[in-house]
Design an enzyme around this catalytic site. Sequence first.
Site, PDB file in Angstrom:
ATOM      1  N   GLY A   1      -1.497  -9.616  -4.252  1.00  0.00           N
ATOM      2  CA  GLY A   1      -1.348  -8.704  -3.082  1.00  0.00           C
ATOM      3  C   GLY A   1      -2.462  -8.296  -2.336  1.00  0.00           C
TER       4      GLY A   1
ATOM      5  CG  ASP B   1      -8.589  -7.869   7.318  1.00  0.00           C
ATOM      6  OD1 ASP B   1      -7.870  -6.981   7.468  1.00  0.00           O
ATOM      7  OD2 ASP B   1      -9.503  -7.733   6.268  1.00  0.00           O
TER       8      ASP B   1
ATOM      9  CB  ILE C   1     -15.552   1.398  -0.752  1.00  0.00           C
ATOM     10  CG1 ILE C   1     -15.190  -0.029  -1.379  1.00  0.00           C
ATOM     11  CG2 ILE C   1     -17.043   1.547  -0.489  1.00  0.00           C
ATOM     12  CD1 ILE C   1     -15.830  -1.440  -0.948  1.00  0.00           C
TER      13      ILE C   1
ATOM     14  CB  VAL D   1      -1.057   0.089   1.410  1.00  0.00           C
ATOM     15  CG1 VAL D   1      -1.825   1.232   1.173  1.00  0.00           C
ATOM     16  CG2 VAL D   1      -1.804  -1.285   1.048  1.00  0.00           C
TER      17      VAL D   1
ATOM     18  CE  LYS E   1      -6.229  -4.506   7.547  1.00  0.00           C
ATOM     19  NZ  LYS E   1      -6.006  -4.743   6.346  1.00  0.00           N
TER      20      LYS E   1
ATOM     21  CE  LYS F   1     -10.236  -4.693   6.521  1.00  0.00           C
ATOM     22  NZ  LYS F   1     -10.305  -5.524   5.125  1.00  0.00           N
TER      23      LYS F   1
ATOM     24  N   GLY G   1      -5.755  -4.481  -2.045  1.00  0.00           N
ATOM     25  CA  GLY G   1      -5.139  -4.124  -3.441  1.00  0.00           C
ATOM     26  C   GLY G   1      -4.515  -2.614  -3.320  1.00  0.00           C
TER      27      GLY G   1
ATOM     28  CD  GLU H   1     -13.409   6.631   3.660  1.00  0.00           C
ATOM     29  OE1 GLU H   1     -13.729   7.539   4.546  1.00  0.00           O
ATOM     30  OE2 GLU H   1     -13.844   5.525   3.767  1.00  0.00           O
TER      31      GLU H   1
ATOM     32  CD  GLU I   1      -4.023  -7.909   6.419  1.00  0.00           C
ATOM     33  OE1 GLU I   1      -3.306  -7.128   7.144  1.00  0.00           O
ATOM     34  OE2 GLU I   1      -4.505  -7.414   5.394  1.00  0.00           O
TER      35      GLU I   1
HETATM   36  N1  HSE Z   1      -6.289  -8.763   3.558  1.00  0.00           N
HETATM   37  C1  HSE Z   1      -7.214  -7.717   3.398  1.00  0.00           C
HETATM   38  C2  HSE Z   1      -8.296  -8.184   2.410  1.00  0.00           C
HETATM   39  C3  HSE Z   1      -6.421  -6.301   2.754  1.00  0.00           C
HETATM   40  O1  HSE Z   1      -8.289  -9.083   1.880  1.00  0.00           O
HETATM   41  O2  HSE Z   1      -9.384  -7.578   2.272  1.00  0.00           O
HETATM   42  C4  HSE Z   1      -7.318  -5.055   2.922  1.00  0.00           C
HETATM   43  O3  HSE Z   1      -7.646  -4.954   4.342  1.00  0.00           O
END
Ligand code: HSE
Length: 396
Positions: A183, A197, A132, A13, A101, A201, A299, A125, A186
Amino acid sequence: MMKYAALLGAGVVGAGVAEMMQGNAAYLEKSVGEPVALKYILEPRDCSGQPWADKVVKDFSVIENDPEVSVVAECIGGVGVAYDFVRRALLAGKSAVTSNKQLIAEKGLELLSIAKEKGVFLLFEASVGGGIPLIRPLTNCLAANRIDAVAGIVNGTTNYILTQMIDCGQDFDAALKEAQRLGYAEADPSADVDGIDALRKICILADLCFGSNLPPEKVSAEGIRGVSLADVAFAEKLGYSVKLLACARRLEGERFTAFVAPMLVPRGNLLADVGGVMNAVVVTGNAVGDCLFYGAGAGRMPTASAVVADIIDAMRRGNGRKFIDWAPERPELWADPREVPFRWFVRYQNGCANAIVDQCLSDNGECAGITPPMTRGELEEKFNGTEILSAFRVKD
Ligand code: HSE
């Protein structure tokens, strides 16, 4: 006059952020009203050969002590040095933006309060839904609503894997490898696959929607390792898609629940056709009704898009209210999702449980169907004596 930001981390990123800051400099200048540039990139690895190699520093205090740097963008990940650096940046009177996150889910309450005290921004964001627009619409455009529910596909890797299983019958390992190559995953993909993950979120979304801190350790996450090709096939025949959903829902009064789990989404539901790495989140407000936010949730460039937008926002919104925040945890408002009734998709060994489910299908000695609403405990009681092979909640 030139405005400067610093970038922490030039991984997937971070490199996208550096690329976008350079490539879209003219758009950034137009948005901010002044030219904008990255002054430093903190990156321990060798970056020679990169177009931004001349900006690389190894010592965070160079950034911390440079008064020209007004915004620090954190793309390191985790809560180790990322937490230390963001905290120090805020304490030094710099705004911070992050795609992290875990950092916001675990330390957001503390960091937002430092930002508030210092009169600077902490923006995140990119932390939910990648590219998004979601956090800002939730906190600005929907600010007049009581938010009753938020539910969505917030992990691109698992949605990619499930889509490959559904559409191509591809097995789990092959689909995961491809998601890593692209990519999306994680550094440790078990955070994706085991729902961690997505859990981070949904905690951030619940914090914002319900106004008090939801510690990640309170929420249970069930990932997709238990979803088999047999589940996916039975679900399809019954008219559903299997999706890893992150849900937070207001119950009676101010009480709310949240969880992450594979769920069956009926065909025709807004979330059922969200495929590949795409994310989608449905926010339900008491005035606006359902709003769908859809786009690339992972991504390099989609996530960079949200990080750079936060840099712009922090630079141009000089005199506005600088903070969003939430209150400390209120444990009395938490409802354990195991106590909340749902309809269940159940796959079970052929037995005497057929009377419990609707639309029973059978194949190779296995059955599957959908139950009426009940808690997980009630489900286990009703199936007493029949082996449950898998059980997933059904989305209304
Ligand atoms: N590893 C996370 C996913 C990356 O696949 O959504 C974005 O937070």
